[in-house]
Design a protein around this motif. Sequence first.
Motif, PDB file in Angstrom:
ATOM      1  N   ASN A   1     -10.493  -7.592  10.565  1.00  0.00           N
ATOM      2  CA  ASN A   1      -9.365  -7.099   9.775  1.00  0.00           C
ATOM      3  C   ASN A   1      -9.798  -6.758   8.358  1.00  0.00           C
ATOM      4  OD1 ASN A   1      -8.517  -9.372   7.761  1.00  0.00           O
ATOM      5  ND2 ASN A   1      -8.863 -10.456   9.670  1.00  0.00           N
ATOM      6  N   SER A   2      -8.897  -6.081   7.638  1.00  0.00           N
ATOM      7  CA  SER A   2      -9.169  -5.661   6.259  1.00  0.00           C
ATOM      8  C   SER A   2      -8.411  -6.490   5.231  1.00  0.00           C
ATOM      9  CB  SER A   2      -8.773  -4.193   6.074  1.00  0.00           C
ATOM     10  OG  SER A   2      -7.363  -4.047   6.218  1.00  0.00           O
ATOM     11  N   ASP A   3      -7.363  -7.213   5.661  1.00  0.00           N
ATOM     12  CA  ASP A   3      -6.447  -7.896   4.731  1.00  0.00           C
ATOM     13  C   ASP A   3      -6.003  -6.950   3.618  1.00  0.00           C
ATOM     14  OD1 ASP A   3      -4.841  -9.914   3.731  1.00  0.00           O
ATOM     15  OD2 ASP A   3      -6.454 -10.936   2.664  1.00  0.00           O
ATOM     16  N   CYS A   4      -5.814  -5.698   3.962  1.00  0.00           N
ATOM     17  CA  CYS A   4      -5.415  -4.677   2.992  1.00  0.00           C
ATOM     18  C   CYS A   4      -4.174  -5.143   2.243  1.00  0.00           C
ATOM     19  CB  CYS A   4      -5.122  -3.389   3.753  1.00  0.00           C
ATOM     20  SG  CYS A   4      -5.917  -2.012   3.021  1.00  0.00           S
ATOM     21  N   SER A   5      -4.265  -5.236   0.927  1.00  0.00           N
ATOM     22  CA  SER A   5      -3.179  -5.827   0.140  1.00  0.00           C
ATOM     23  C   SER A   5      -3.226  -5.272  -1.270  1.00  0.00           C
ATOM     24  CB  SER A   5      -3.341  -7.347   0.118  1.00  0.00           C
ATOM     25  OG  SER A   5      -4.546  -7.703  -0.552  1.00  0.00           O
ATOM     26  N   SER A   6      -2.578  -5.984  -2.207  1.00  0.00           N
ATOM     27  CA  SER A   6      -2.631  -5.563  -3.606  1.00  0.00           C
ATOM     28  C   SER A   6      -3.969  -5.906  -4.245  1.00  0.00           C
ATOM     29  CB  SER A   6      -1.481  -6.205  -4.394  1.00  0.00           C
ATOM     30  OG  SER A   6      -1.519  -7.612  -4.258  1.00  0.00           O
TER      31      SER A   6
ATOM     32  N   ARG B   1       0.821  -1.205   0.000  1.00  0.00           N
ATOM     33  CA  ARG B   1       0.000   0.000   0.000  1.00  0.00           C
ATOM     34  C   ARG B   1       0.859   1.261   0.000  1.00  0.00           C
ATOM     35  NH1 ARG B   1      -4.943  -1.929  -1.278  1.00  0.00           N
ATOM     36  NH2 ARG B   1      -5.596   0.243  -0.947  1.00  0.00           N
ATOM     37  N   GLY B   2       0.314   2.322  -0.594  1.00  0.00           N
ATOM     38  CA  GLY B   2       0.998   3.596  -0.643  1.00  0.00           C
ATOM     39  C   GLY B   2       1.016   4.286   0.714  1.00  0.00           C
ATOM     40  N   LEU B   3       1.901   5.245   0.853  1.00  0.00           N
ATOM     41  CA  LEU B   3       2.044   5.964   2.120  1.00  0.00           C
ATOM     42  C   LEU B   3       0.755   6.688   2.510  1.00  0.00           C
ATOM     43  CD1 LEU B   3       4.374   6.256   4.140  1.00  0.00           C
ATOM     44  CD2 LEU B   3       4.900   8.458   3.098  1.00  0.00           C
ATOM     45  N   GLU B   4       0.011   7.162   1.509  1.00  0.00           N
ATOM     46  CA  GLU B   4      -1.234   7.869   1.823  1.00  0.00           C
ATOM     47  C   GLU B   4      -2.257   6.935   2.469  1.00  0.00           C
ATOM     48  OE1 GLU B   4      -1.565   6.457  -2.479  1.00  0.00           O
ATOM     49  OE2 GLU B   4      -0.031   7.326  -1.165  1.00  0.00           O
ATOM     50  N   ASP B   5      -2.238   5.636   2.099  1.00  0.00           N
ATOM     51  CA  ASP B   5      -3.132   4.674   2.739  1.00  0.00           C
ATOM     52  C   ASP B   5      -2.735   4.448   4.197  1.00  0.00           C
ATOM     53  OD1 ASP B   5      -4.715   4.307   0.549  1.00  0.00           O
ATOM     54  OD2 ASP B   5      -3.754   2.460  -0.116  1.00  0.00           O
TER      55      ASP B   5
ATOM     56  N   ILE C   1       8.214  -0.734   9.187  1.00  0.00           N
ATOM     57  CA  ILE C   1       8.069  -0.106  10.508  1.00  0.00           C
ATOM     58  C   ILE C   1       8.461   1.366  10.428  1.00  0.00           C
ATOM     59  CG2 ILE C   1       9.033  -0.050  12.842  1.00  0.00           C
ATOM     60  CD1 ILE C   1       9.091  -3.137  12.723  1.00  0.00           C
ATOM     61  N   GLU C   2       9.548   1.649   9.722  1.00  0.00           N
ATOM     62  CA  GLU C   2      10.000   3.041   9.580  1.00  0.00           C
ATOM     63  C   GLU C   2       9.034   3.860   8.726  1.00  0.00           C
ATOM     64  OE1 GLU C   2      12.485   4.711  11.133  1.00  0.00           O
ATOM     65  OE2 GLU C   2      12.491   2.854  12.305  1.00  0.00           O
ATOM     66  N   ARG C   3       8.531   3.250   7.657  1.00  0.00           N
ATOM     67  CA  ARG C   3       7.596   3.947   6.772  1.00  0.00           C
ATOM     68  C   ARG C   3       6.321   4.310   7.533  1.00  0.00           C
ATOM     69  NH1 ARG C   3       4.493   2.853   1.729  1.00  0.00           N
ATOM     70  NH2 ARG C   3       4.064   0.763   2.484  1.00  0.00           N
ATOM     71  N   ALA C   4       5.813   3.358   8.325  1.00  0.00           N
ATOM     72  CA  ALA C   4       4.614   3.610   9.114  1.00  0.00           C
ATOM     73  C   ALA C   4       4.854   4.710  10.152  1.00  0.00           C
ATOM     74  CB  ALA C   4       4.161   2.325   9.807  1.00  0.00           C
ATOM     75  N   LYS C   5       6.026   4.693  10.745  1.00  0.00           N
ATOM     76  CA  LYS C   5       6.351   5.672  11.777  1.00  0.00           C
ATOM     77  C   LYS C   5       6.300   7.098  11.230  1.00  0.00           C
ATOM     78  CE  LYS C   5       9.631   4.336  14.489  1.00  0.00           C
ATOM     79  NZ  LYS C   5      10.999   4.056  15.024  1.00  0.00           N
ATOM     80  N   LYS C   6       6.678   7.252   9.968  1.00  0.00           N
ATOM     81  CA  LYS C   6       6.689   8.583   9.343  1.00  0.00           C
ATOM     82  C   LYS C   6       5.315   9.233   9.325  1.00  0.00           C
ATOM     83  CE  LYS C   6      10.616   7.892   6.202  1.00  0.00           C
ATOM     84  NZ  LYS C   6      11.023   7.736   4.778  1.00  0.00           N
ATOM     85  N   VAL C   7       4.273   8.407   9.231  1.00  0.00           N
ATOM     86  CA  VAL C   7       2.915   8.962   9.168  1.00  0.00           C
ATOM     87  C   VAL C   7       2.135   8.712  10.460  1.00  0.00           C
ATOM     88  CG1 VAL C   7       2.785   8.850   6.654  1.00  0.00           C
ATOM     89  CG2 VAL C   7       2.052   6.869   8.001  1.00  0.00           C
TER      90      VAL C   7
END
Length: 256
Positions: free
Chosen positions: A210-215, A12-16, A55-61
Amino acid sequence: MLIDTHIHSDTRGLEDLELMAMCLDGVITLAHDPFEMKNVKVWEAHVEKLLNGEIERAKKVGLNLFVCVGMHPRAIPPEVDEALNKIRDYINHDKVVGIGEIGLEKATKEEREVFIKQLLLAEESKLPAVVHTPRRNKEEITKIILDEISTLNLKNSNIVIEHCNKETVKWALDAGFYAGLTVQPGKLTPLEAVEIIKENKDFANKILLNSDCSSNPSDVLAVPGTVLKMKIEGIGKEIIDKVSQKNALELFNLKV
């Protein structure tokens, strides 16, 4: 407080992830099958991307992201025992909260053997195991999964049978396991999840959302959306709290 217990953040993209951070207090991302695992190094790269990059990408947002590590049945490298040893190392990471996503897709001999080894590792490690069930032949494969688990005489009942439908949720709950309800196109709609929760309200302490958010087509707000539907349908706050956050906090020992 809301928790999405099953996503694949690396798809998923950072905006998600930022949108999730606005509505969720925590999410759990799991190892999956982003590409063919031709060797153990490819599999390692995938898991280490979750543990480091995600983990780092999630932390940014501002998204509180936890990780489950394992070999998905569609992503088994040839060097299974080497991967198992790596999992033993990975579970020492402070953000790893379970073994997953493991399970069966076609129930081949190899899949079963790898599944059993990972269940035993979860038992050894005293961690929850998150078990995939497929879209195709779900009932047949779920029965095989439950049969395989029953042969092991595990003391650890902290096993989540994922992507349950109206039929298989009863089998998972009757066996004493957690049932994961995935609100995603092709799996459950929010209202279908609500109906399952209504029908199994006596087992509310064993149900996870859960959403199983994926491709695949996914709704990053599936959990809060389903919580809203539960409120509209008159489901009590105690049950809503259990299936949307309390059970997850306790099962995965989440610090949010």
